[in-house]
Write a protein that holds these residues in place. Structure first.
Motif, PDB file in Angstrom:
ATOM      1  N   MET A   1      59.777  65.780  -1.931  1.00  0.00           N
ATOM      2  CA  MET A   1      61.095  65.173  -2.183  1.00  0.00           C
ATOM      3  C   MET A   1      61.329  63.979  -1.258  1.00  0.00           C
ATOM      4  O   MET A   1      61.904  62.965  -1.660  1.00  0.00           O
ATOM      5  CB  MET A   1      62.193  66.235  -1.965  1.00  0.00           C
ATOM      6  N   GLY A   2      60.867  64.108  -0.024  1.00  0.00           N
ATOM      7  CA  GLY A   2      60.998  62.978   0.899  1.00  0.00           C
ATOM      8  C   GLY A   2      60.243  61.758   0.423  1.00  0.00           C
ATOM      9  O   GLY A   2      60.714  60.624   0.545  1.00  0.00           O
ATOM     10  N   LEU A   3      59.060  61.975  -0.149  1.00  0.00           N
ATOM     11  CA  LEU A   3      58.267  60.854  -0.681  1.00  0.00           C
ATOM     12  C   LEU A   3      58.972  60.202  -1.872  1.00  0.00           C
ATOM     13  O   LEU A   3      58.975  58.976  -2.018  1.00  0.00           O
ATOM     14  CB  LEU A   3      56.880  61.339  -1.082  1.00  0.00           C
ATOM     15  N   GLU A  60      76.302  81.662 -15.602  1.00  0.00           N
ATOM     16  CA  GLU A  60      75.896  82.566 -14.525  1.00  0.00           C
ATOM     17  C   GLU A  60      74.908  83.636 -14.965  1.00  0.00           C
ATOM     18  O   GLU A  60      73.896  83.857 -14.280  1.00  0.00           O
ATOM     19  CB  GLU A  60      77.141  83.208 -13.908  1.00  0.00           C
ATOM     20  N   PRO A  61      75.105  84.331 -16.094  1.00  0.00           N
ATOM     21  CA  PRO A  61      74.109  85.344 -16.478  1.00  0.00           C
ATOM     22  C   PRO A  61      72.836  84.755 -17.094  1.00  0.00           C
ATOM     23  O   PRO A  61      71.854  85.469 -17.263  1.00  0.00           O
ATOM     24  CB  PRO A  61      74.864  86.195 -17.515  1.00  0.00           C
ATOM     25  N   ARG A  62      72.833  83.477 -17.403  1.00  0.00           N
ATOM     26  CA  ARG A  62      71.702  82.853 -18.077  1.00  0.00           C
ATOM     27  C   ARG A  62      70.768  82.094 -17.150  1.00  0.00           C
ATOM     28  O   ARG A  62      69.579  81.963 -17.421  1.00  0.00           O
ATOM     29  CB  ARG A  62      72.212  81.906 -19.181  1.00  0.00           C
ATOM     30  N   ILE A  63      71.325  81.561 -16.076  1.00  0.00           N
ATOM     31  CA  ILE A  63      70.519  80.776 -15.145  1.00  0.00           C
ATOM     32  C   ILE A  63      71.100  80.935 -13.738  1.00  0.00           C
ATOM     33  O   ILE A  63      72.322  80.886 -13.563  1.00  0.00           O
ATOM     34  CB  ILE A  63      70.468  79.287 -15.572  1.00  0.00           C
ATOM     35  N   SER A  64      70.232  81.142 -12.769  1.00  0.00           N
ATOM     36  CA  SER A  64      70.702  81.360 -11.399  1.00  0.00           C
ATOM     37  C   SER A  64      71.224  80.061 -10.795  1.00  0.00           C
ATOM     38  O   SER A  64      70.850  78.963 -11.216  1.00  0.00           O
ATOM     39  CB  SER A  64      69.566  81.919 -10.534  1.00  0.00           C
ATOM     40  N   LYS A  65      72.074  80.213  -9.784  1.00  0.00           N
ATOM     41  CA  LYS A  65      72.637  79.039  -9.122  1.00  0.00           C
ATOM     42  C   LYS A  65      71.550  78.233  -8.412  1.00  0.00           C
ATOM     43  O   LYS A  65      71.613  77.003  -8.372  1.00  0.00           O
ATOM     44  CB  LYS A  65      73.714  79.472  -8.125  1.00  0.00           C
ATOM     45  N   ARG A  66      70.572  78.938  -7.844  1.00  0.00           N
ATOM     46  CA  ARG A  66      69.484  78.244  -7.152  1.00  0.00           C
ATOM     47  C   ARG A  66      68.675  77.387  -8.126  1.00  0.00           C
ATOM     48  O   ARG A  66      68.336  76.237  -7.832  1.00  0.00           O
ATOM     49  CB  ARG A  66      68.576  79.254  -6.455  1.00  0.00           C
ATOM     50  N   THR A  67      68.373  77.952  -9.300  1.00  0.00           N
ATOM     51  CA  THR A  67      67.624  77.193 -10.315  1.00  0.00           C
ATOM     52  C   THR A  67      68.437  76.009 -10.807  1.00  0.00           C
ATOM     53  O   THR A  67      67.913  74.906 -10.996  1.00  0.00           O
ATOM     54  CB  THR A  67      67.256  78.112 -11.496  1.00  0.00           C
ATOM     55  N   LEU A  68      69.730  76.231 -11.012  1.00  0.00           N
ATOM     56  CA  LEU A  68      70.597  75.149 -11.480  1.00  0.00           C
ATOM     57  C   LEU A  68      70.671  74.029 -10.447  1.00  0.00           C
ATOM     58  O   LEU A  68      70.659  72.840 -10.806  1.00  0.00           O
ATOM     59  CB  LEU A  68      71.992  75.710 -11.754  1.00  0.00           C
ATOM     60  N   LEU A  69      70.716  74.400  -9.172  1.00  0.00           N
ATOM     61  CA  LEU A  69      70.742  73.386  -8.122  1.00  0.00           C
ATOM     62  C   LEU A  69      69.418  72.626  -8.074  1.00  0.00           C
ATOM     63  O   LEU A  69      69.410  71.400  -7.874  1.00  0.00           O
ATOM     64  CB  LEU A  69      71.014  74.046  -6.766  1.00  0.00           C
ATOM     65  N   HIS A  72      69.410  70.179 -10.803  1.00  0.00           N
ATOM     66  CA  HIS A  72      70.317  69.094 -10.399  1.00  0.00           C
ATOM     67  C   HIS A  72      69.600  68.100  -9.479  1.00  0.00           C
ATOM     68  O   HIS A  72      69.716  66.876  -9.645  1.00  0.00           O
ATOM     69  CB  HIS A  72      71.529  69.705  -9.691  1.00  0.00           C
ATOM     70  N   ILE A  73      68.838  68.635  -8.521  1.00  0.00           N
ATOM     71  CA  ILE A  73      68.163  67.779  -7.541  1.00  0.00           C
ATOM     72  C   ILE A  73      67.045  66.980  -8.186  1.00  0.00           C
ATOM     73  O   ILE A  73      66.974  65.748  -8.052  1.00  0.00           O
ATOM     74  CB  ILE A  73      67.619  68.630  -6.382  1.00  0.00           C
ATOM     75  N   TYR A  74      66.155  67.664  -8.907  1.00  0.00           N
ATOM     76  CA  TYR A  74      64.978  66.975  -9.443  1.00  0.00           C
ATOM     77  C   TYR A  74      65.338  66.013 -10.568  1.00  0.00           C
ATOM     78  O   TYR A  74      64.765  64.920 -10.661  1.00  0.00           O
ATOM     79  CB  TYR A  74      63.951  68.002  -9.920  1.00  0.00           C
ATOM     80  N   ALA A  75      66.281  66.403 -11.417  1.00  0.00           N
ATOM     81  CA  ALA A  75      66.733  65.471 -12.451  1.00  0.00           C
ATOM     82  C   ALA A  75      67.471  64.298 -11.824  1.00  0.00           C
ATOM     83  O   ALA A  75      67.358  63.159 -12.297  1.00  0.00           O
ATOM     84  CB  ALA A  75      67.630  66.194 -13.455  1.00  0.00           C
ATOM     85  N   GLY A  76      68.203  64.586 -10.731  1.00  0.00           N
ATOM     86  CA  GLY A  76      68.941  63.524 -10.040  1.00  0.00           C
ATOM     87  C   GLY A  76      68.050  62.552  -9.308  1.00  0.00           C
ATOM     88  O   GLY A  76      68.518  61.472  -8.899  1.00  0.00           O
ATOM     89  N   VAL A  77      66.792  62.900  -9.109  1.00  0.00           N
ATOM     90  CA  VAL A  77      65.837  61.975  -8.495  1.00  0.00           C
ATOM     91  C   VAL A  77      64.955  61.315  -9.555  1.00  0.00           C
ATOM     92  O   VAL A  77      64.684  60.111  -9.494  1.00  0.00           O
ATOM     93  CB  VAL A  77      64.970  62.708  -7.446  1.00  0.00           C
ATOM     94  N   GLY A 110      73.029  62.417  -1.775  1.00  0.00           N
ATOM     95  CA  GLY A 110      72.710  63.771  -2.214  1.00  0.00           C
ATOM     96  C   GLY A 110      71.639  64.407  -1.356  1.00  0.00           C
ATOM     97  O   GLY A 110      71.701  65.600  -1.025  1.00  0.00           O
ATOM     98  N   PHE A 111      70.652  63.621  -0.974  1.00  0.00           N
ATOM     99  CA  PHE A 111      69.576  64.124  -0.116  1.00  0.00           C
ATOM    100  C   PHE A 111      70.121  64.558   1.250  1.00  0.00           C
ATOM    101  O   PHE A 111      69.774  65.629   1.763  1.00  0.00           O
ATOM    102  CB  PHE A 111      68.517  63.037   0.056  1.00  0.00           C
TER     103      PHE A 111
END
Length: 233
Positions: A1-3, A60-69, A72-77, A110-111
């Motif tokens: 991610m830093g790269l 919430e029952p379909r996708i975990s918050k960690r996965t959603l985050l 969010h991060i990878y699509a946002g980059v 965001g980073f």
């Protein structure tokens, strides 16, 4: 991610040695821009899950918050990287320059919020645990050494009567001093880290503000492309 973040920061500087004015309006360039725009819309799902109750309860029952985050991060980059490729170092309009600068600010804010603030929060929690342990240790030793303190409070002319067998040891004073210094250092570290955390907290506000500006500029950019027409059509 830093790269990837370093690429986002360095790639726009390539306009010094390269520019391709026709690429953004070409078929490949337009498809790259459309893909970038779609990827930059994906992070809004995470925002909606956090800010809109029904959306959060449905996800919430379909996708975990960690996965959603993570999404969010990878699509946002990935979106901004493709957007910079789509621009092809063609910085000839105020809108394009503003959009490029806003993209960089959004990604980097965001980073900072995701990685630096998390590390600072962990450091503060560790310091506070260490501080509590030091205070408990000092309190215990103070209670245990109350008799010694009473003895030391007697007139100095009777001091020669005290022998090491009374429980007094000069190493106790050294140990107490060391613990007091450690306590003071830890308290200072906690205050400093809290101050830094508050300072970096401003970046979250910057991230939200620049993100809002980014989507406004993106809509204007899409409208301008539609209004003036796509060359490849």
């Amino acid at each position: 991610m830093g790269l990837l973040l370093a690429f986002v920061l360095i790639f726009p500087l390539g306009f010094i040695v390269h520019a391709s004015p026709r690429f953004p309006g070409s078929l490949v360039g337009s498809l790259t821009g459309i893909t970038a725009a779609l990827l930059m819309l994906v992070p809004l799902v995470h925002v909606a899950a956090r800010r809109i109750g029904p959306v959060g309860r449905w996800l919430e029952p379909r996708i975990s918050k960690r996965t959603l985050l993570s999404i969010h991060i990878y699509a946002g980059v990935a979106g901004p990287i493709l957007a910079l490729v789509h621009a092809a170092h063609k910085y000839q309009s105020p809108l394009g320059i503003a959009l490029t600068g806003t993209v960089i600010l959004v990604v980097w804010s965001g980073f900072v919020g995701r990685y630096f603030l998390v590390q600072i929060s962990k450091a503060i929690r560790a310091r506070e645990s260490e501080l509590a342990a030091l205070r408990l240790s000092i309190d215990v030793r103070t209670e245990a050494g109350t008799g010694v303190a009473v003895q030391l409070a007697k007139p100095s002319r009777w001091r020669f009567l005290f022998a090491p067998s009374d429980g007094f040891d000069s190493t106790d004073l050294t140990e107490a001093k060391r613990r007091a210094e450690a306590l003071a250092d830890t308290e200072y570290a906690v205050r400093a880290e809290r101050a830094v955390s508050g300072l970096f907290g401003i970046w979250r506000t910057i991230h939200i503000a620049t993100g809002t500006l980014l989507y406004a500029l993106l809509l204007l950019h899409i409208w301008a492309g539609y209004y003036f027409g796509f060359r490849w059509l």
